[in-house]
Motif scaffolding. Sequence first.
Motif: not given
Ligand code: SF4
Length: 439
Positions: A34-37, A47-48, A51, A76-82, A92
Motif C-alpha cells: 500500500t506504499c505509493p512509491t 518501500s516503508p 526505508r 517518502c510522501l509521509s502519506c502514512l498509508s503504511c 512510522y
Molecule cells: S509514508 Fe509510508 S506508505 Fe507513504 S510513501 Fe512513505 S513509506 Fe510509503
Amino acid sequence: MQTNFSLAQLADPQTARSEQVLRACVHCGFCTATCPTYVLLGDELDSPRGRIYLIKGMLENDRPATQEVAKHIDRCLSCLSCMTTCPSGVHYMHLIDHARDHVEATYDRPLMDRLTRALLARVLPSRTLFRLAIGGAMVAKPFAGLFASIPGLAPVAAMLRLAPARPATRSADEGVRRFAAQGTRRARVALLDGCAQPVLRPEIDAAAIRLLTRLGVEIVRPVGGGCCGSLTHHMGKEELALANARANVDAWMREIEGEGLDAILVTTSGCGTTIKDYGHMLRTDPAYAERAAKVSALAKDVSEFLAAQELPAPVIAPGIRVAYHSACSLQHGQRVRTAPKALLASAGFTVLEPAEGHLCCGSAGTYNILQPEIAGRLRARKVANIERTDPQVIAAGNIGCMTQIGGGTRVPVVHTVELLDWATGGPMPAELAGLRAAA
Ligand code: SF4
Ligand code: SF4
C-alpha cells in the motif's frame, strides 16, 4: 526487529523513540503493497520496510545521511498509508520525522535543492510573501516548460505549474478574531488561522465560519496563531516547525484558560495531523509539554466536529454526484474516514468512492514541488480513478490535495465544508455554477 543502540544514544529522547518504533517492526512487508512509491517504483528501498532499514542503519551507526539514504527518505510522501496497513502498530510517522531531521542536519544537499527548500520554508508559511510569490508566478507561468528543461530547475517549473491562475485573494474575514454564534451558543471553538490555505482558497474558512456559526458555534482566531509548522516539519526544519507550534500553543492556551474552548478546529487535514502531534513534538520542552498535549487533545478536523452536530435539513436538490477524495492526512494520519462521507450523504449528495482511495495524490506538502516526477505520476493515477466514477464535483478536506488534483482535471474540486455549507443554506461555490440547474 532487533536494535543495537548504545545507552548513550538512547539518552537522546528522539533516538529512544525511534528505537521503540524500530523494535515494533517485524519486517513482514505487508506495508509495501500500500506504499505509493513502492507501487510506482518497485524498489524495496522506496518501500516503508526498506526505508526502515536505511534509517536504522543510519541512526544506529551515528552516520551522516548519504546521498542514497537522503534520496529514498526524500521520496517518502509521509502519506502514512503504511501505518494504516501495518499489523504491528509501527509508528512510522515519528521515525520518518526523526530521519528527516537527521538528514537535514547531516546531509550536504546540492545548492539548488538547498535554495529551493530554504525558499519554500520562508515563503509558504508567510501569507504576505506567499501572496507576492503567487503574483510573480502568474507572470512566469508561461515559462514553466523552459524551467523544466534546465537541469536542477524542475522544482521551479513545478511551482509555476501549481501556482493558481487567478491572483491571490483575501477574505473579508481575514484578521477578524471572533465570530459570534447565531442564536443560543452551543459551543466555543478556535479555528486554525493557517498560512497557505487562506491565500489559495479563503472560501474554505469562510464556508466553515458560516456553517459553524449557523449551528450555534462561537469561533475565535486568537492573536499569535498562524502556520501550524507542518510544511517545515516535513522538510526536517525542526526548529522552524517547533517555533510555529509554540506560537499556536501560546495563542490557544490563552483561550483555553480564559473563556475556554470545546475544540480547536482545522480545515486543512495536513495541518490537523501535525497539531494532533504537538504533544509529541514538544514532549521534551518543560515549558510546553503539558500545554501542547492539551492542545493536541482538543484538535479536531472540522468534519469530526460537524459529525457530532445536528445539521439542518438540506436545501438543495439531492443527488449531485460527488467523488470524495480522502486525503492521506485525514484517512491515515488522523483515521477520520467515514465522517466526511456520512456528512455529504446526509446533506443529499450522492457520494462516489474512487478505486485506490488509499493511495496518495502526490501533493504531500511540498512533495509535488520537490519530487515533481513521482507526484505527477501519482496525480495522473488519482485523477483517472476519480474520473472513472463520472463525478460532477470532487470534494476533499485538504487544500494540498485540492490544488494537486485540480491541476489534472476539469471537474471542479471544492472542500467538503463548502458543499456542506451550500447544502444547508450557504452560497453555492463559484466553481459549481454549471450545476445551477440541479440546485
Ligand atoms: S509514508 Fe509510508 S506508505 Fe507513504 S510513501 Fe512513505 S513509506 Fe510509503
Ligand atoms: S507492515 Fe509494519 S511490521 Fe511489517 S514491515 Fe511494514 S512496518 Fe514493519
